[in-house]
Design a protein around this motif. Structure first.
Motif, PDB file in Angstrom:
ATOM      1  N   PHE A  96       0.759  -1.702   2.826  1.00 18.37           N
ATOM      2  CA  PHE A  96      -0.503  -1.289   3.460  1.00 18.37           C
ATOM      3  C   PHE A  96      -0.662   0.223   3.354  1.00 18.37           C
ATOM      4  O   PHE A  96      -1.689   0.720   2.892  1.00 18.37           O
ATOM      5  N   ALA A  97       0.360   0.968   3.763  1.00 14.73           N
ATOM      6  CA  ALA A  97       0.296   2.432   3.736  1.00 14.73           C
ATOM      7  C   ALA A  97       0.258   2.958   2.306  1.00 14.73           C
ATOM      8  O   ALA A  97      -0.557   3.827   1.976  1.00 14.73           O
ATOM      9  N   GLY A 100      -3.103   2.353   0.722  1.00  6.90           N
ATOM     10  CA  GLY A 100      -4.260   2.793   1.493  1.00  6.90           C
ATOM     11  C   GLY A 100      -5.116   1.648   2.026  1.00  6.90           C
ATOM     12  O   GLY A 100      -6.336   1.786   2.129  1.00  6.90           O
ATOM     13  N   LEU A 101      -4.480   0.547   2.381  1.00  2.41           N
ATOM     14  CA  LEU A 101      -5.211  -0.594   2.929  1.00  2.41           C
ATOM     15  C   LEU A 101      -5.045  -0.628   4.446  1.00  2.41           C
ATOM     16  O   LEU A 101      -4.044  -0.169   4.982  1.00  2.41           O
ATOM     17  N   THR A 102      -6.036  -1.177   5.115  1.00  2.00           N
ATOM     18  CA  THR A 102      -6.081  -1.153   6.565  1.00  2.00           C
ATOM     19  C   THR A 102      -5.719  -2.504   7.165  1.00  2.00           C
ATOM     20  O   THR A 102      -6.462  -3.473   6.981  1.00  2.00           O
ATOM     21  N   PRO A 103      -4.583  -2.592   7.877  1.00  2.00           N
ATOM     22  CA  PRO A 103      -4.286  -3.837   8.578  1.00  2.00           C
ATOM     23  C   PRO A 103      -5.167  -3.929   9.822  1.00  2.00           C
ATOM     24  O   PRO A 103      -5.348  -2.950  10.541  1.00  2.00           O
ATOM     25  N   ALA A 104      -5.752  -5.099  10.053  1.00  2.00           N
ATOM     26  CA  ALA A 104      -6.601  -5.316  11.223  1.00  2.00           C
ATOM     27  C   ALA A 104      -6.069  -6.537  11.970  1.00  2.00           C
ATOM     28  O   ALA A 104      -5.543  -7.467  11.347  1.00  2.00           O
ATOM     29  N   VAL A 114      -6.725  -7.916   6.075  1.00  2.00           N
ATOM     30  CA  VAL A 114      -6.842  -6.748   5.201  1.00  2.00           C
ATOM     31  C   VAL A 114      -8.306  -6.331   5.252  1.00  2.00           C
ATOM     32  O   VAL A 114      -9.181  -7.005   4.705  1.00  2.00           O
ATOM     33  N   ARG A 115      -8.588  -5.257   5.943  1.00  2.00           N
ATOM     34  CA  ARG A 115      -9.964  -4.829   6.228  1.00  2.00           C
ATOM     35  C   ARG A 115     -10.792  -4.619   4.963  1.00  2.00           C
ATOM     36  O   ARG A 115     -11.997  -4.865   4.955  1.00  2.00           O
ATOM     37  N   GLU A 116     -10.188  -4.171   3.885  1.00  2.00           N
ATOM     38  CA  GLU A 116     -10.931  -3.872   2.657  1.00  2.00           C
ATOM     39  C   GLU A 116     -11.316  -5.132   1.877  1.00  2.00           C
ATOM     40  O   GLU A 116     -12.069  -5.040   0.906  1.00  2.00           O
TER      41      GLU A 116
END
Length: 186
Positions: A96-97, A100-104, A114-116
């Motif tokens: 994730f880091a 650059g992906l956003t865990p929600a 995965v927000r994206e």
């Protein structure tokens, strides 16, 4: 003229479903992502998905421990990231880091959305009997979230060996689906 492929290349013909990212959270709290192309819908009600996740995948242990995951459906703008995620292991990397992906937070499972991604399917293992023999997990979809504000909605489909196709035009033949009309939500 017909061209013959070796039988072990059957996936290049049949596996054209959208690539998904499998999100898991291990019992120690660490989240992970893996890229998966080998999956299939198994039935509508309850909604079951077959997913091949073997012990060679770092996510296998988390799925074995927790019995839950998220199938996140990326769009074509994430294609290179999706391939890169599949080319490294989460045992030493926070994907994730790193990507650059956003865990929600999900609502029905502990694995993160995965927000994206355009869609996220929260899943629980409903049958692991085939997992030991074929690495095939039967997942029951608990909840589906679609990002309706997302402009890019074209999905990427695995054709094997690093080749992909991208959604294009849609052929809508819903009016001809007379036998299955009860499944349609229009």
């Amino acid at each position: 003229m017909l061209h013959e492929l070796p039988a072990e290349k059957a996936y290049r013909v049949l596996e054209s479903g959208p690539i998904v990212l499998v999100s898991t959270r291990a019992s120690d709290g660490r989240a992970n992502l893996m890229t998966m192309g080998f999956h299939m819908m198994m039935q509508h009600d309850p909604p079951l998905v077959g997913a091949v996740i073997g012990p060679w995948d770092h996510s296998h242990q988390a799925l074995s421990e927790t019995g839950e995951c998220v199938l996140a459906v990326p769009t074509v703008d994430l294609a290179e990231t999706v391939v890169d995620i599949g080319n490294c292991s989460g045992d030493a990397l926070n994907k994730f880091a790193h990507f650059g992906l956003t865990p929600a937070p999900a609502q029905t499972v502990d694995a993160p959305l995965v927000r994206e991604c355009w869609a996220n399917l929260e899943c629980r293992v409903t049958d692991d009997g085939w997992a030991r023999r074929y690495n095939l997990w039967v997942l029951e979809v608990q909840r589906v979230c679609i990002d309706t504000a997302r402009e890019e909605t074209r999905l990427i489909h695995h054709q094997g060996d690093g080749r992909f196709s991208v959604d294009g035009d849609t052929l809508d033949l819903a009016e001809r689906m007379v036998k299955w009309r009860y499944l349609m939500d229009r």
